[in-house]
Write a protein that holds these residues in place. Structure first.
Motif, mmCIF file in Angstrom:
data_model
loop_
_atom_site.group_PDB
_atom_site.id
_atom_site.type_symbol
_atom_site.label_atom_id
_atom_site.label_comp_id
_atom_site.label_asym_id
_atom_site.label_seq_id
_atom_site.Cartn_x
_atom_site.Cartn_y
_atom_site.Cartn_z
ATOM 1 N N LEU A 37 -2.831 0.497 -4.190
ATOM 2 C CA LEU A 37 -2.622 -0.867 -3.722
ATOM 3 C C LEU A 37 -2.015 -1.666 -4.858
ATOM 4 O O LEU A 37 -2.520 -1.641 -5.993
ATOM 5 C CB LEU A 37 -3.938 -1.500 -3.292
ATOM 6 C CG LEU A 37 -4.370 -1.252 -1.849
ATOM 7 C CD1 LEU A 37 -5.824 -1.658 -1.648
ATOM 8 C CD2 LEU A 37 -3.472 -1.998 -0.882
ATOM 9 N N PHE A 39 0.849 -1.190 0.000
ATOM 10 C CA PHE A 39 0.000 0.000 0.000
ATOM 11 C C PHE A 39 0.886 1.242 0.000
ATOM 12 O O PHE A 39 1.855 1.321 0.763
ATOM 13 C CB PHE A 39 -0.905 -0.025 1.233
ATOM 14 C CG PHE A 39 -1.864 1.134 1.326
ATOM 15 C CD1 PHE A 39 -2.611 1.519 0.233
ATOM 16 C CD2 PHE A 39 -2.043 1.812 2.517
ATOM 17 C CE1 PHE A 39 -3.509 2.579 0.312
ATOM 18 C CE2 PHE A 39 -2.942 2.860 2.621
ATOM 19 C CZ PHE A 39 -3.666 3.243 1.511
ATOM 20 N N PHE A 75 -0.505 -2.097 5.173
ATOM 21 C CA PHE A 75 -1.876 -2.241 4.696
ATOM 22 C C PHE A 75 -2.777 -2.724 5.824
ATOM 23 O O PHE A 75 -2.420 -3.632 6.575
ATOM 24 C CB PHE A 75 -1.914 -3.238 3.540
ATOM 25 C CG PHE A 75 -3.306 -3.588 3.087
ATOM 26 C CD1 PHE A 75 -4.128 -2.627 2.537
ATOM 27 C CD2 PHE A 75 -3.794 -4.886 3.213
ATOM 28 C CE1 PHE A 75 -5.416 -2.937 2.117
ATOM 29 C CE2 PHE A 75 -5.073 -5.211 2.788
ATOM 30 C CZ PHE A 75 -5.888 -4.232 2.235
#
Length: 209
Positions: free
Chosen positions: A110, A21, A141
């Protein structure tokens, strides 16, 4: 080096899934161009994180893509494009990319890698590659990271969730299912997100059945 989460889905313990992320991404046009050019070094599902409600939202799409890949039922080019497609409430692949895939304007990203049979790809190799390729801030994340970037209004629109206009009532979804989220139209924090998540996962599960 980028932060990478390694995920193993219960039904498919032999297939590692690598998730990274990034926030404040500044080179989304370059990354998107690599996908358009089918650069094999960039075989990822690059997702606009503002369109991901929760980790479970992403995991559900990942499971469906992996399940379809294992059973040779892919409807798109590869498992990574299938993951993007699996997030969509409809069967239009181009629309799925437009709604959920990386755009030139993407700043919250992402990156998901599912190597399938390539055992040379590891969390370390993914971390090294993404760390050099993505110009942005790598963060862990999870629920907290997503909570700060998710565009709830856009998700309601894409999944056709009823925002609760005055007068109440539900909106008929796929197969006549009634979809109502937050009937009074007022945000309610975690409760609203949990309610939205349940409905969205149901919509995704119904697609193609």
């Amino acid at each position: 080096m980028a932060t990478v989460e390694t995920l193993y889905l219960p039904h498919y313990p032999d297939y590692p899934i690598y998730i990274s992320f990034f926030k404040n991404v500044s080179n989304a046009p370059f990354l998107r161009q690599q996908l358009l050019e089918a650069n094999t070094a960039f075989e990822y599902a690059f997702l606009d994180a503002t369109m991901i409600l929760s980790p479970r939202h992403l995991y559900a799409a990942t499971f469906r893509a992996l399940n379809d890949a294992v059973h040779t039922r892919l409807k798109s080019r590869n498992i990574h494009s299938e993951l993007v497609f699996s997030l969509s409430p409809n069967n239009n692949i181009a629309d799925a990319y437009r709604r959920f895939g990386i755009q030139d304007s993407t700043t919250s990203l992402l990156a998901v890698k599912i190597p399938l049979s390539n055992h040379d790809i590891t969390a370390e190799s993914v971390s090294k590659h993404l760390g050099g390729a993505v110009e942005g801030e790598s963060v862990a994340f999870g629920e907290e990271a997503l909570a700060g970037v998710t565009d709830l209004k856009a998700l309601r629109k894409v999944y056709k969730l009823d925002s609760g206009n005055k007068g109440g009532g539900g909106k008929k979804g796929k197969k006549g299912a009634e979809v109502v989220v937050n009937g009074n139209g007022v945000g309610s924090g975690k409760d609203e997100r949990a309610e939205m998540e349940g409905v969205i996962l149901g919509i995704m599960a119904l697609k193609g059945t």
